[in-house]
Design an enzyme around this catalytic site. Structure first.
Site, PDB file in Angstrom:
ATOM      1  CB  CYS A   1     -13.085 100.351 -27.458  1.00  0.00           C
ATOM      2  SG  CYS A   1     -12.503 100.732 -29.117  1.00  0.00           S
TER       3      CYS A   1
ATOM      4  CB  CYS B   1     -10.509  98.216 -28.882  1.00  0.00           C
ATOM      5  SG  CYS B   1     -10.256  99.986 -28.659  1.00  0.00           S
TER       6      CYS B   1
END
Length: 106
Positions: free
Chosen positions: A29, A32
């Site tokens: 991600c 993230c």
């Protein structure tokens, strides 16, 4: 930074003596990874008043399902075994701090 697993969740989060800020994240991600340094910094700064930990989206499907996580990063704040609140994809360190302050003030 605490790595939280399905096995450690009970002790690390639900029985913690301080509020616990949990980051549900994944290696793949991009957002993230971008917010991770801010999350880590908040964890260090607030170490006296809360515990910061991470739950890997890919490695802990039971916890992902238990809390209905469908978008990452999602931050959840726990206190005394209860979910106080959550925020999806906070934009900055300041946004994380605001989330913590406002959620704990409720």
């Amino acid at each position: 930074m605490l790595t939280i697993t399905t096995n450690s969740f009970e002790n690390d989060v639900l029985r913690a003596d301080k509020p616990v800020l949990v980051d549900f994240w994944a290696q793949w991600c991009p957002y993230c990874r971008r917010i991770a340094p801010a999350f880590d910094k908040v964890g260090e700064q607030y170490a006296d008043t809360l515990i910061a930990g991470k739950i890997n989206y890919d490695e802990e499907p039971q916890l992902i399902q238990r809390f209905g996580i469908d978008t990452i990063p999602t931050l959840m704040l726990f206190k005394n075994g209860e979910v106080l609140g959550s925020v999806v994809a906070p934009g900055s360190k300041a946004a994380i701090e605001t989330f913590i302050r406002e959620t704990l003030a409720q």
